[in-house]
Design a protein around this motif. Structure first.
Motif, PDB file in Angstrom:
ATOM      1  N   VAL A  40       0.836  -1.201   0.000  1.00 46.96           N
ATOM      2  CA  VAL A  40       0.000   0.000   0.000  1.00 46.96           C
ATOM      3  C   VAL A  40       0.874   1.256   0.000  1.00 46.96           C
ATOM      4  O   VAL A  40       0.662   2.186  -0.794  1.00 46.96           O
ATOM      5  CB  VAL A  40      -0.935   0.013   1.222  1.00 46.96           C
ATOM      6  N   ASP A  88       2.609   1.965  -3.403  1.00 46.85           N
ATOM      7  CA  ASP A  88       1.702   2.502  -4.411  1.00 46.85           C
ATOM      8  C   ASP A  88       1.354   3.963  -4.126  1.00 46.85           C
ATOM      9  O   ASP A  88       1.224   4.776  -5.049  1.00 46.85           O
ATOM     10  CB  ASP A  88       0.425   1.664  -4.472  1.00 46.85           C
ATOM     11  N   LEU A 127      -3.906   5.411  -8.656  1.00 46.23           N
ATOM     12  CA  LEU A 127      -4.972   5.492  -7.658  1.00 46.23           C
ATOM     13  C   LEU A 127      -5.741   4.176  -7.599  1.00 46.23           C
ATOM     14  O   LEU A 127      -6.096   3.687  -6.520  1.00 46.23           O
ATOM     15  CB  LEU A 127      -5.916   6.647  -8.000  1.00 46.23           C
ATOM     16  N   PHE A 128      -5.986   3.589  -8.755  1.00 48.16           N
ATOM     17  CA  PHE A 128      -6.642   2.278  -8.823  1.00 48.16           C
ATOM     18  C   PHE A 128      -5.809   1.225  -8.107  1.00 48.16           C
ATOM     19  O   PHE A 128      -6.335   0.380  -7.366  1.00 48.16           O
ATOM     20  CB  PHE A 128      -6.850   1.909 -10.289  1.00 48.16           C
ATOM     21  N   ASN A 129      -4.488   1.258  -8.302  1.00 48.26           N
ATOM     22  CA  ASN A 129      -3.605   0.292  -7.653  1.00 48.26           C
ATOM     23  C   ASN A 129      -3.580   0.462  -6.142  1.00 48.26           C
ATOM     24  O   ASN A 129      -3.486  -0.521  -5.393  1.00 48.26           O
ATOM     25  CB  ASN A 129      -2.190   0.421  -8.218  1.00 48.26           C
ATOM     26  N   VAL A 130      -3.639   1.713  -5.672  1.00 45.17           N
ATOM     27  CA  VAL A 130      -3.685   1.957  -4.230  1.00 45.17           C
ATOM     28  C   VAL A 130      -4.930   1.315  -3.628  1.00 45.17           C
ATOM     29  O   VAL A 130      -4.867   0.644  -2.595  1.00 45.17           O
ATOM     30  CB  VAL A 130      -3.660   3.473  -3.925  1.00 45.17           C
ATOM     31  N   ALA A 131      -6.083   1.515  -4.268  1.00 49.17           N
ATOM     32  CA  ALA A 131      -7.330   0.940  -3.775  1.00 49.17           C
ATOM     33  C   ALA A 131      -7.263  -0.587  -3.740  1.00 49.17           C
ATOM     34  O   ALA A 131      -7.691  -1.224  -2.766  1.00 49.17           O
ATOM     35  CB  ALA A 131      -8.491   1.398  -4.656  1.00 49.17           C
ATOM     36  N   ALA A 132      -6.710  -1.194  -4.794  1.00 48.38           N
ATOM     37  CA  ALA A 132      -6.597  -2.659  -4.845  1.00 48.38           C
ATOM     38  C   ALA A 132      -5.676  -3.174  -3.739  1.00 48.38           C
ATOM     39  O   ALA A 132      -5.943  -4.216  -3.128  1.00 48.38           O
ATOM     40  CB  ALA A 132      -6.075  -3.086  -6.209  1.00 48.38           C
ATOM     41  N   VAL A 180      -5.111  -1.785  -0.804  1.00 51.18           N
ATOM     42  CA  VAL A 180      -5.802  -1.674   0.486  1.00 51.18           C
ATOM     43  C   VAL A 180      -6.746  -2.851   0.678  1.00 51.18           C
ATOM     44  O   VAL A 180      -6.793  -3.481   1.746  1.00 51.18           O
ATOM     45  CB  VAL A 180      -6.569  -0.337   0.578  1.00 51.18           C
ATOM     46  N   VAL A 181      -7.505  -3.197  -0.366  1.00 48.89           N
ATOM     47  CA  VAL A 181      -8.407  -4.349  -0.287  1.00 48.89           C
ATOM     48  C   VAL A 181      -7.597  -5.629  -0.095  1.00 48.89           C
ATOM     49  O   VAL A 181      -7.973  -6.511   0.687  1.00 48.89           O
ATOM     50  CB  VAL A 181      -9.277  -4.442  -1.554  1.00 48.89           C
TER      51      VAL A 181
END
Length: 400
Positions: free
Chosen positions: A289, A292, A372-377, A379-380
């Motif tokens: 996280v 990213d 930003l998409f990679n950061v969200a992924a 975190v999940v």
């Protein structure tokens, strides 16, 4: 036994070193070659995704064959796949004038490379499970170091030479890889008496996932974490471009990242004496996280260097953690299948989806949207891994 462990460690380092020299050339800089030949980022994403998804059909079948048929050992399958990769690399080298053949050969090489690596893990874990004190991290860390050296050198070379220069590097690395796998011939210690009395059964895919319910959840977490990591590497040229740099900085960032893996992987066994396997997973997931986020915030090369240093806690811990997780969670009869699934989801399913989506975001929005998409992924992925290792499934099994 210690003498055998040293021999296995050294030979494992040779296999991983040659494998990742070629991997660095074709997977680290292959996208630069394909973009140079006129492919769009979206097309590159599709081609890369195919190379990562197709092993879903090949690798599990080969792993099941290895578990079920003693004639098809992990070593023999690794050797066959290495020879096929060399053949595809030769086709790619002599077909640089044909974009269609070049792209097809690139995809085939990707499929074969992704399918080969789990068998290296199985080869070494066979000795670990029979009481040989192998240091998996040392061999795999050597691979990372080789990746770093090749990435660093090619980064500077590509400032002055056409990207086709990566192809002879790939060929040389594959020849060395074949020699290393061919000569990996060490006798396995006898199976422990307990395993001889009650040998575990070879399970089909669904039976395996049903028996170990936490395992498929972990696979999802690995796919999310590693998917963003691979996507960033694939489009690294755009990440360094947004800070005003080019291939030389790309090579340095990739090299620093890979160099950080050697000490992390070598020290993994010592780190684990102070942290549980769950603690190791949470540590590396948090680093995914953070890395990213730094890529997203970077406006100068400085933050890219800091993010590269985080590879120590990120991939440097993640890779050996997943290998030991599969080895210690699944029974001995299903090791090749388990190692293959971990590898396919970490280096196949996750990267395929993330790379395809990321390529589209780069083309239609910009590189920051991709990050930003990679950061969200990530975190999940952190939350999923935390759940998989929480002990929830063990409690449910005891209740039943």
């Amino acid at each position: 036994m210690d003498k055998l462990a040293r021999k296995v460690d050294i030979h494992h380092a040779a296999m991983q070193g040659s494998y990742f020299a070629g991997f660095s050339a074709i997977w680290g800089f292959g996208p630069v070659l394909l973009l140079y030949l006129g492919l769009s980022n979206s097309t590159l994403g599709v081609v890369t995704s195919l190379a990562l998804v197709l092993p879903l059909l090949l690798q599990p079948a080969l792993a099941a064959l290895s578990d079920a048929d003693s004639r098809w050992t992990s070593r023999r399958l690794a050797l066959v796949l290495s020879l096929l990769t060399l053949a595809a690399a030769v086709v790619m080298t002599v077909s640089t004038g044909s974009k269609t053949v070049l792209v097809a050969a690139y995809a085939v090489i990707g499929v074969l490379l992704v399918s080969t690596s789990p068998f290296f893990n199985s080869m070494v874990m066979e000795y670990h499970l029979r009481g040989v004190n192998v240091n998996y991290g040392l061999g795999r860390g050597t691979g990372s170091t080789t990746y770093a050296i090749v990435a660093l050198l090619l980064g500077f070379v590509l400032e002055k030479r056409a990207p086709t220069v990566i192809l002879p590097v790939l060929l040389a690395a594959l020849v060395l890889q074949i020699i290393a796998v061919w000569t990996f011939r060490y006798p396995l210690p006898p199976v422990p008496a307990a395993q001889e009395e009650e040998p575990p059964k070879v399970l089909g895919l669904w039976a395996l996932l049903k028996k170990y319910p936490a395992f498929p959840v972990m696979l999802m977490g690995c796919a999310l974490l590693q998917g963003g990591h691979n996507a960033c590497n694939t489009y690294m040229i755009h990440i360094v471009d947004k800070v005003g740099a080019g291939e030389s900085l790309m090579g340095v960032v990739l090299a620093v990242s890979a160099f950080m893996e050697l000490p992390a992987m070598t020290l993994f066994s010592r780190m684990r004496q102070k942290l549980s396997l769950r603690g190791m997973f949470l540590l590396c997931a948090a680093a995914f996280v953070a890395k990213d986020v730094l890529f997203l915030l970077a406006r100068t090369p400085t933050l890219l260097y800091v993010s590269a240093a985080l590879q120590f806690f990120e991939f440097g811990v993640f890779l050996p953690a997943t290998v030991y997780y599969a080895a210690e969670t699944l029974d001995a009869a299903n090791q090749a299948k388990g190692q293959g699934l971990i590898h396919i989801f970490s280096n196949g399913v996750g990267p395929a989806v993330m790379t395809a989506v990321s390529g589209t975001l780069v083309d239609r929005v910009d590189v920051n949207a991709m990050l930003l998409f990679n950061v969200a992924a990530a975190v999940v992925g952190l939350l999923v891994v935390a759940f998989a290792t929480s002990g929830y499934f063990d409690k449910r099994s005891k209740e039943k």
